[in-house]
Design a protein around this motif. Structure first.
Motif, PDB file in Angstrom:
ATOM      1  N   GLY A  28      40.353  28.269  36.589  1.00  0.00           N
ATOM      2  CA  GLY A  28      39.078  28.979  36.522  1.00  0.00           C
ATOM      3  C   GLY A  28      37.899  28.078  36.231  1.00  0.00           C
ATOM      4  O   GLY A  28      36.802  28.560  35.994  1.00  0.00           O
ATOM      5  N   GLY A  29      38.118  26.767  36.235  1.00  0.00           N
ATOM      6  CA  GLY A  29      37.003  25.894  35.905  1.00  0.00           C
ATOM      7  C   GLY A  29      36.854  24.739  36.871  1.00  0.00           C
ATOM      8  O   GLY A  29      37.769  24.376  37.595  1.00  0.00           O
ATOM      9  N   ILE A  30      35.648  24.166  36.876  1.00  0.00           N
ATOM     10  CA  ILE A  30      35.404  22.945  37.629  1.00  0.00           C
ATOM     11  C   ILE A  30      35.163  21.846  36.605  1.00  0.00           C
ATOM     12  O   ILE A  30      34.185  21.894  35.854  1.00  0.00           O
ATOM     13  N   ALA A 171      31.232  26.634  45.293  1.00  0.00           N
ATOM     14  CA  ALA A 171      30.829  27.795  44.502  1.00  0.00           C
ATOM     15  C   ALA A 171      31.636  29.018  44.913  1.00  0.00           C
ATOM     16  O   ALA A 171      31.982  29.866  44.101  1.00  0.00           O
ATOM     17  N   SER A 172      31.947  29.120  46.196  1.00  0.00           N
ATOM     18  CA  SER A 172      32.683  30.295  46.659  1.00  0.00           C
ATOM     19  C   SER A 172      34.185  30.107  46.482  1.00  0.00           C
ATOM     20  O   SER A 172      34.955  31.040  46.560  1.00  0.00           O
ATOM     21  N   VAL A 174      35.979  28.534  43.757  1.00  0.00           N
ATOM     22  CA  VAL A 174      36.624  28.694  42.441  1.00  0.00           C
ATOM     23  C   VAL A 174      37.021  30.136  42.206  1.00  0.00           C
ATOM     24  O   VAL A 174      36.264  31.048  42.482  1.00  0.00           O
ATOM     25  N   ASP A 175      38.187  30.330  41.674  1.00  0.00           N
ATOM     26  CA  ASP A 175      38.536  31.635  41.151  1.00  0.00           C
ATOM     27  C   ASP A 175      39.428  31.425  39.934  1.00  0.00           C
ATOM     28  O   ASP A 175      39.721  30.300  39.559  1.00  0.00           O
ATOM     29  N   LEU A 193      27.539  22.774  39.399  1.00  0.00           N
ATOM     30  CA  LEU A 193      28.845  23.397  39.596  1.00  0.00           C
ATOM     31  C   LEU A 193      29.807  23.139  38.450  1.00  0.00           C
ATOM     32  O   LEU A 193      30.699  23.932  38.186  1.00  0.00           O
ATOM     33  N   ILE A 194      29.610  21.998  37.783  1.00  0.00           N
ATOM     34  CA  ILE A 194      30.575  21.588  36.774  1.00  0.00           C
ATOM     35  C   ILE A 194      30.441  22.430  35.506  1.00  0.00           C
ATOM     36  O   ILE A 194      29.330  22.695  35.053  1.00  0.00           O
ATOM     37  N   ASP A 195      31.572  22.903  34.963  1.00  0.00           N
ATOM     38  CA  ASP A 195      31.434  23.640  33.710  1.00  0.00           C
ATOM     39  C   ASP A 195      32.229  23.042  32.554  1.00  0.00           C
ATOM     40  O   ASP A 195      32.296  23.612  31.485  1.00  0.00           O
TER      41      ASP A 195
END
Lengths: 280, 120
Positions: A28-30, A171-172, A174-175, A193-195
């Motif tokens: 769930g993360g980048i 962006a589309s 990641v889930d 985008l990075i979290d």
């Protein structure tokens, strides 16, 4: 999902590239993997994908060691390397050869991306430019739909519109079930985008924190005469950008480049503050 | 979308929503793009987009119909107008006043400039 335990590595007759690296990656993360040149980012990715064997320690994906390169592990990950050799095959043949290894491979995604990248399925890969080859690999990696996607400098060689395309696509993509790790120097290309940020320095992890914690604890702004003293880190130029403890200030936008420089110069100060418990 | 460096990205996405609602591109009781669509539009992590949606939901500018998507509230337009007016009075104006006193610009001059602008 992915756990690195006391991972150690060095190339023959050379200093350690990684000494006792402990990291854990969740779906769930980048994740953004940063570090100066030669600090082991690419080596880490190769260890994770089973291309190199650790000297000590363990790297496991969904509980299985990646070192053993079992089929179950290999079909769960995809690495887009920084440099590569691709065969002289048409794109569609290349897709047919590789897609069968990935149970969740989406041909639709692949050909949509190929079209979006302005390539056509019958082009021969060896005749493409470096950037175009990279696009083929990126398309393949995204279409493979693996729980773990590793990208080493994905924006290298991409032209300006393609960088924006890549951001949109990621962006589309990641889930909750997927984990993406991106190693890059081009912080600006992908910062929105990075979290979660991981920084390697001197063969060790010196920073590992979600950006939500960073924006909760730190404040990014300009240094002035009044606040100079409280700055944790500031650029040398007068009125330059600086990092402060946030305290009760409004949330500010994170400047990843500044954070990177701050962590390299003041690792303990930044980390202590981030690990401190909120008084509020 | 170009990001301003001082404001958190999620609040900049909120501003993007406000603009669309004020300019009536997004009408009241109309469905707005999904979290994923917004994330793609502005090229950000969907987690960041979710923060913007939650923020707007807390302010009752938008609401969620389970399984269908997000909609602009029935009084979404007036809510946004109120928020933006407050922002103008509490943030933009004090800034202008500060600059005026710094540069010693009398209020009448501002008034004239305002009237002239209005005539155009």
């Amino acid at each position: 999902m992915l756990t690195l335990k006391q991972l150690q590595f060095h190339y023959p007759n050379s200093r350690p590239v990684l000494k006792s690296v402990n990291l854990s990656f969740k779906p769930g993360g980048i994740y953004g993997l940063f570090g100066k040149n030669g600090e082991g980012k690419s080596t880490l990715m190769k260890l994770v994908s089973g291309l190199l064997n650790p000297k000590m320690g363990l790297c496991s994906l969904k509980g299985r060691s990646t070192q053993s390169r079992s089929v179950a592990t290999l079909r769960d990950l995809f690495l887009v390397p920084e440099d590569f050799e691709l065969p002289g095959l048409p794109i569609q043949t290349y897709e047919k050869v590789h897609s069968s290894f990935y149970p969740n491979f989406s041909k639709e995604t692949f050909y949509n991306l190929i079209e979006e990248f302005r390539l056509s399925p019958n082009q021969v890969i060896s005749r493409l430019s470096f950037g175009q080859k990279k696009k083929v690999l990126i398309a393949l990696g995204l279409a493979a739909n693996t729980p773990l996607l590793l990208m080493d400098e994905p924006t290298n060689g991409l032209d300006i519109p393609s960088k924006s395309q890549l951001r949109r696509i990621l962006a589309s993509y990641v889930d909750d079930g997927k984990c993406i790790i991106i190693a890059t120097h081009q912080v600006r290309d992908l910062h929105s985008l990075i979290d979660h940020v991981v920084i390697l320095d001197n063969a060790q992890v010196i920073f590992d924190s979600p950006l939500s914690d960073v924006s909760e604890k730190l404040w990014f702004g300009k240094a002035s005469k009044e606040n100079e003293a409280s700055a944790l880190f500031s650029e040398s130029t007068f009125g330059g950008k600086a990092i402060f403890p946030r305290e009760d200030r409004d949330e500010s936008e994170i400047d990843l480049e500044l954070l990177f420089n701050a962590v390299l110069t003041e690792p303990t100060q930044i980390n202590t503050l981030l690990n401190s418990i909120n008084h509020g | 979308m170009d990001f301003d460096n001082s404001k958190p990205i999620y609040l900049q996405i909120v501003d993007f929503f406000y603009e669309n609602i004020l300019e009536k591109r997004w009408q009241e009781e109309e469905r707005i793009p999904s979290v994923r669509e917004v994330a793609m539009m502005v090229e950000v992590n969907p987690n960041t987009a979710i923060r913007a949606f939650n923020h707007l939901q807390d302010l009752e500018v938008i609401y969620n119909k389970r399984g269908i998507g997000y909609f602009v509230s029935q009084d979404g337009f007036s809510k946004v107008l109120e928020i933006k007016r407050r922002e103008f009075m509490e943030q933009t104006l004090p800034d202008v006043f500060k600059k005026m006193s710094l540069m010693d610009i009398p209020f009448d001059e501002l008034k004239n400039a305002y009237n002239q602008q209005k005539k155009k």
